[in-house]
Design an enzyme around this catalytic site. Structure first.
Site, mmCIF file in Angstrom:
data_model
loop_
_atom_site.group_PDB
_atom_site.id
_atom_site.type_symbol
_atom_site.label_atom_id
_atom_site.label_comp_id
_atom_site.label_asym_id
_atom_site.label_seq_id
_atom_site.Cartn_x
_atom_site.Cartn_y
_atom_site.Cartn_z
ATOM 1 C CB CYS A 2 -0.835 0.060 1.278
ATOM 2 S SG CYS A 2 -1.842 -1.399 1.543
ATOM 3 N NE ARG A 27 4.215 1.691 -1.552
ATOM 4 C CZ ARG A 27 5.289 0.935 -1.397
ATOM 5 N NH1 ARG A 27 6.275 1.027 -2.257
ATOM 6 N NH2 ARG A 27 5.387 0.093 -0.393
ATOM 7 C CD1 TRP A 74 -1.604 -5.391 -2.994
ATOM 8 C CD2 TRP A 74 -2.556 -4.455 -4.773
ATOM 9 N NE1 TRP A 74 -1.613 -6.311 -4.004
ATOM 10 C CE2 TRP A 74 -2.190 -5.769 -5.108
ATOM 11 C CE3 TRP A 74 -3.185 -3.674 -5.753
ATOM 12 C CZ2 TRP A 74 -2.421 -6.321 -6.361
ATOM 13 C CZ3 TRP A 74 -3.408 -4.222 -7.002
ATOM 14 C CH2 TRP A 74 -3.020 -5.532 -7.295
ATOM 15 C CG ASN A 100 3.225 -0.617 2.846
ATOM 16 O OD1 ASN A 100 4.352 -0.336 2.494
ATOM 17 N ND2 ASN A 100 2.607 -1.679 2.382
ATOM 18 N N GLY A 101 1.957 -2.960 5.059
ATOM 19 C CA GLY A 101 2.654 -4.142 5.572
ATOM 20 C C GLY A 101 1.653 -5.200 5.972
ATOM 21 C CD GLU A 482 7.404 -17.233 -17.014
ATOM 22 O OE1 GLU A 482 6.481 -17.725 -17.677
ATOM 23 O OE2 GLU A 482 7.408 -16.045 -16.657
ATOM 24 C CE LYS A 486 7.546 -13.264 -18.608
ATOM 25 N NZ LYS A 486 6.549 -13.574 -17.582
ATOM 26 C CD GLU A 489 4.930 -11.277 -21.750
ATOM 27 O OE1 GLU A 489 5.684 -12.062 -21.138
ATOM 28 O OE2 GLU A 489 3.890 -10.824 -21.265
ATOM 29 C CG HIS A 505 11.356 -37.436 -30.435
ATOM 30 N ND1 HIS A 505 11.397 -38.742 -30.899
ATOM 31 C CD2 HIS A 505 11.855 -37.470 -29.178
ATOM 32 C CE1 HIS A 505 11.882 -39.521 -29.947
ATOM 33 N NE2 HIS A 505 12.167 -38.772 -28.900
ATOM 34 C CE LYS A 604 0.540 -7.279 -14.739
ATOM 35 N NZ LYS A 604 1.629 -8.253 -14.958
HETATM 36 C C1 F6R Z 1 3.233 -13.150 -19.270
HETATM 37 C C2 F6R Z 1 1.988 -12.802 -18.603
HETATM 38 C C3 F6R Z 1 0.749 -13.519 -18.977
HETATM 39 C C4 F6R Z 1 -0.137 -13.771 -17.747
HETATM 40 C C5 F6R Z 1 -1.487 -14.354 -18.184
HETATM 41 C C6 F6R Z 1 -2.351 -14.687 -16.998
HETATM 42 O O1 F6R Z 1 4.306 -12.420 -18.782
HETATM 43 O O2 F6R Z 1 1.954 -11.936 -17.763
HETATM 44 O O3 F6R Z 1 1.023 -14.697 -19.650
HETATM 45 O O4 F6R Z 1 0.522 -14.632 -16.892
HETATM 46 O O5 F6R Z 1 -2.150 -13.437 -19.010
HETATM 47 O O6 F6R Z 1 -2.673 -13.549 -16.268
HETATM 48 P P1 F6R Z 1 -3.183 -13.655 -14.793
HETATM 49 O O7 F6R Z 1 -2.092 -14.217 -13.976
HETATM 50 O O8 F6R Z 1 -3.540 -12.252 -14.423
HETATM 51 O O9 F6R Z 1 -4.377 -14.569 -14.809
#
Ligand code: F6R
Length: 609
Positions: A2, A27, A74, A100-101, A482, A486, A489, A505, A604
């Site tokens: 927060c 935050r 948050w 915050n905490g 992963e 990353k 992306e 294969h 996001k």
């Molecule tokens: C990759 C990324 C996405 C999310 C996916 C799920 O860096 O951020 O692949 O992991 O869209 O999102 P959440 O976790 O919000 O359900």
């Protein structure tokens, strides 16, 4: 995570508090509030929703007060609501506090305080602090706060005001950030430097175990025993946009660096004094966990990769079948829901449409659902039978980093709890695993310190690559997925992950001279197999870049270069080794001039199918 602020000076406090809170919205942004002292009485205004909502309520009232505190929330304990928003007040309405905490021992303190006649209004952990201050208050707010914080276990940065001392703000910190801004005849409190930069660049940074008091005659800082401490003034030269990112150029790299703390916060309070795991299930009983015959991990993207780690770990140590599935596939493949099974959905945002749909499907079919989620009060958190929160704080960069490692932390804890309940691991072994897990946040710090310069250098050499391959076995296969996600992306480099044993294969035909292949080899029991696969890579004149655990000398013989992470138990290698992979993605994207925090075509929170 927060944001807290405070102001004492000659100007009207409310507009300054709101202005400073705006710079802390990164935050947290699910609710906000301020407390000011007006004519020797305390006025608290708070509201669920974004700060702009509070602003429309409080600004027209034009409070003349020149002292106040504020908060942007948050949620961690208690859903976002007007009641749970800060500031919180004592029973008499004379003391207000922002925090915050996370207070780990709040339940026992709450019980004790209720026993002494205190009345609680919210579901938050924070409210116990203000009642404790009330309990200790004997005319000196600083002394009362000092006594109160000595009773707290967990993390806190707090700011407190009392109508009985209308010219004083008291602050304290442990494991959550807190700074004081020293202006000309005016003083500021904030969680972070960017909040106050419009007003002053002279900053005192509070350390753990320090308390401070602000009055018209200036700021003073003390230790917990009451000894005054001299503080050095730091003069900040950052611009505001840089400061919001904590001095980093992008949120992604800031969030990569926040991982040790996110891991620490997510671990915090989940291990008892007996060294065993305690997870706060409200609706799922120990009996249900004991009788568990099957688990489904369902999620999207990075969160799905965390689920894959869960599959490997739980099958190995809890000895029940586990499926890990992509939510958009799971929901349309007419899955078989078995008796005595449990679904675990994983989601940072808690709003991902496919994950939410899979959750609803499970419930309709009589299967209970636990969410591993970062956003309190999100749809997934609300609709699941139980939630195991990750305490990563808001993740702003589109590419998930600290949410992923925090999800792994919860998965490790869950695996150990299930092994505990089902008796599939000896208690001593579980305790040993728990102790190793406790060290992971510090090891993450070391990985960042040790490997970042080398990864920057590596990225400068390889950022022009057209294709990068990631290979691994077992947990390293999940990690490869992963790492590749990353990289593609945010850098737009074509990146693919393969189970190392699958190369021959088909994918091996893609390898040719000069193609970088990131070879993840952290699993001791699979090392020989992995070395054979790396030799297959080398035989095609591709470049083998190894990642292994310190001491794995064999890797040097087969790879062109090797990055080592500190010695950890194999099962924890994923949460540590993902950090250099995140750094590779970040620094390659940076070299290529990409829009790192907002990569093209992505959002996001994916609330559409
Ligand atoms: C990759 C990324 C996405 C999310 C996916 C799920 O860096 O951020 O692949 O992991 O869209 O999102 P959440 O976790 O919000 O359900």
């Amino acid at each position: 995570m927060c944001g807290i602020v405070g102001y004492l000076g000659k100007k009207k406090a409310v507009p300054i508090l709101i202005d400073n809170l705006k710079r802390l919205e990164y935050r947290g942004y699910d609710s906000a509030g301020v407390a000011v002292i007006k004519d020797s009485t305390l006025v608290v205004e708070k509201s669920v929703g974004k700060l702009s909502k509070l602003e429309t309520i409080v600004i027209p009232k034009d409070y003349p007060s020149t002292i106040g505190i504020g908060h942007t929330r948050w949620a961690t304990h208690g859903k976002p609501s007007d009641i749970n928003a800060h500031p919180h007040m004592d029973c008499k309405g004379e003391i207000a506090l922002v925090h915050n905490g996370i207070i780990e021992n709040y339940l026992e303190l709450k019980e004790e305080l209720i026993g002494r006649g205190h009345r609680f209004l919210s579901e938050t952990d924070t409210e116990v602090i203000v009642h404790l201050v009330e309990e200790f208050y004997q005319g000196d707010l600083l002394e009362a706060v000092r006594s109160a914080v000595k009773r707290l276990e967990g993390s806190y940065a707090i700011a407190v005001v009392s109508s009985r001392e209308p010219e004083r703000i008291v602050v304290a910190r442990k494991d959550s950030p807190l700074i004081l801004g020293i202006g000309e005849g005016e003083y500021f409190v904030a969680s972070d430097i960017p909040a106050v930069l419009n007003y002053t660049r002279n900053i005192w940074i509070l350390e753990n175990g320090e308390l401070g008091e602000i009055s018209p005659s200036g700021c003073k800082v003390y230790d917990l025993e009451g000894n005054e401490k001299k503080k050095e003034t730091m003069v900040v030269s950052w611009d505001i946009s840089m400061a919001e990112k904590g001095g980093y150029p992008h949120f992604m790299i800031k969030e990569i660096h926040e991982q040790p703390n996110a891991l620490r916060e997510t671990f915090r309070g989940r291990v008892g004094v007996d060294g065993l795991v305690r997870l706060d299930f409200k609706n799922i009983t120990v009996e249900e966990l004991k009788n568990l015959k099957k688990l489904y991990f369902v999620a999207c993207g990075t969160a799905y990769h965390a689920g894959l780690v869960g599959k490997y770990l739980i099958e190995r140590f809890v000895r029940i079948p586990v499926e890990a599935d992509i939510a958009s596939e799971f929901r349309y493949r007419d899955p078989i829901f078995e008796k005595n099974s449990l679904m675990i959905v994983i989601s940072q945002s808690g709003e991902t449409a496919d994950t939410l749909a899979a959750l609803r499907m499970a419930k309709e079919n009589g299967v209970k659902v636990v969410a591993i989620c970062n956003v309190v009060g999100s749809s997934i958190a609300r609709e699941s039978d139980d939630v195991l929160y990750t305490y990563a704080g808001p993740e702003i960069a589109v590419a998930s980093t600290k949410a992923y490692t925090s999800q792994l932390m919860v998965i490790y804890l869950l695996m150990l709890l299930l092994a505990q309940i089902k008796g599939t691991l000896p208690i001593d072994k579980i305790k040993e695993f728990v102790e190793d897990l406790r060290k992971i946040p510090d090891i993450a710090t070391k990985v960042l310190e040790d490997l970042e310069p080398a990864i920057i250098d590596f990225s400068k050499r390889y950022y022009k690559a057209h294709d990068v391959f990631f290979i691994g076995r077992g947990l390293d296969y999940a990690l490869s997925l992963e790492g590749a996600l990353k990289l593609k992306e945010i850098s737009y480099i074509h990146a693919e992950a393969y189970a190392a044993g699958e190369l021959k294969h088909g994918p091996l035909s893609l390898l040719e001279e000069g193609v970088p292949v990131i070879c993840l080899a952290t699993q001791g029991y699979l090392l020989d197999k992995m070395i054979s696969n790396i030799k297959e890579v080398k035989a095609r004149e591709a470049i083998a870049i190894g990642f292994g655990i310190e001491g794995t000398e064999d890797l040097k013989d087969v790879c062109d270069e090797v990055f080592y992470v500190p010695k950890v138990n194999d099962i924890y290698a994923s949460v540590i080794t993902v950090i250099p992979l995140q750094l590779i993605a970040y620094y390659m994207a940076k070299e290529r001039g990409c829009d790192i925090d907002q990569p093209r075509n992505l959002a996001k929170s994916v609330t559409v199918e």
